[in-house]
Design a protein around this motif. Sequence first.
Motif, PDB file in Angstrom:
ATOM      1  N   ARG A   1      -2.602  -0.596   5.737  1.00 22.74           N
ATOM      2  CA  ARG A   1      -2.457   0.977   5.805  1.00 22.74           C
ATOM      3  C   ARG A   1      -1.250   1.213   4.958  1.00 22.74           C
ATOM      4  N   GLN A   2      -1.129   2.640   4.535  1.00 24.96           N
ATOM      5  CA  GLN A   2       0.209   3.029   3.964  1.00 24.96           C
ATOM      6  C   GLN A   2       1.403   2.425   4.649  1.00 24.96           C
ATOM      7  N   GLY A   3       2.356   1.822   3.811  1.00 25.43           N
ATOM      8  CA  GLY A   3       3.663   1.264   4.200  1.00 25.43           C
ATOM      9  C   GLY A   3       3.403  -0.110   4.555  1.00 25.43           C
TER      10      GLY A   3
ATOM     11  N   ALA B   1      -7.143   4.169  -2.198  1.00 22.04           N
ATOM     12  CA  ALA B   1      -5.846   3.558  -2.010  1.00 22.04           C
ATOM     13  C   ALA B   1      -5.168   3.344  -3.230  1.00 22.04           C
ATOM     14  N   SER B   2      -3.648   3.559  -2.971  1.00 23.63           N
ATOM     15  CA  SER B   2      -2.838   3.619  -4.099  1.00 23.63           C
ATOM     16  C   SER B   2      -2.082   2.112  -3.741  1.00 23.63           C
TER      17      SER B   2
ATOM     18  N   VAL C   1       0.922  -1.224  -0.132  1.00 27.25           N
ATOM     19  CA  VAL C   1      -0.219  -0.086   0.117  1.00 27.25           C
ATOM     20  C   VAL C   1       0.818   1.043   0.140  1.00 27.25           C
ATOM     21  N   LEU C   2       0.962   1.852  -1.108  1.00 22.44           N
ATOM     22  CA  LEU C   2       1.636   3.145  -1.164  1.00 22.44           C
ATOM     23  C   LEU C   2       1.006   4.222  -0.423  1.00 22.44           C
ATOM     24  N   GLY C   3      -0.364   4.486  -0.621  1.00 22.02           N
ATOM     25  CA  GLY C   3      -1.122   5.452   0.178  1.00 22.02           C
ATOM     26  C   GLY C   3      -2.557   5.103   0.451  1.00 22.02           C
TER      27      GLY C   3
ATOM     28  N   GLU D   1      -5.618   3.237   2.378  1.00 24.01           N
ATOM     29  CA  GLU D   1      -6.066   2.104   2.970  1.00 24.01           C
ATOM     30  C   GLU D   1      -6.922   1.149   2.312  1.00 24.01           C
TER      31      GLU D   1
END
Length: 109
Positions: free
Chosen positions: A81-83, A103-104, A63-65, A67
Motif C-alpha cells: 500500500r501507499q508508503g 497505483a503510482s 508505492v507513492l499512491g 495499492e
Amino acid sequence: MNLSGFPFTATDWNAIPEESKPGESGEVRSRVQHFGEARVRRVEYSPGYVADHWCRKGHVLFVLGGELVTTLEDGRVVVTRQGGSYQVADDAEAHRSSAPNGASLLIID
C-alpha cells in the motif's frame, strides 16, 4: 547496483515524456530516467491493470499512491500500500503486478 558516473540531478517528472503500454488489462504509463547503470521510473497503473508477463528483473519499488498487488510465481500474493515498498533481486523470484484500483510507483532497477 553501482551508482556512479553521473552528477547530482533533480528530476521534474512532469517534464519527462510519458510512455504508455497495455497490460493484459488496463495500461501502464511510465516516465523513465537513466543514471549510469540505474533506471529510475515513475509508473502509473490504471485501475484494473494486470501485467501481461512474469517479471524476473530485480527492483526496489516504492508505492507513492494506491495499492499494488504482486503475485509471485510460487503462488504467494503480496499487497503493498501507499508508503510501502518491496525489494527483489534479479532472477530471484518471478513476480507479476496488478492494481485493481490503480497505483503510482517509483521503481529503481
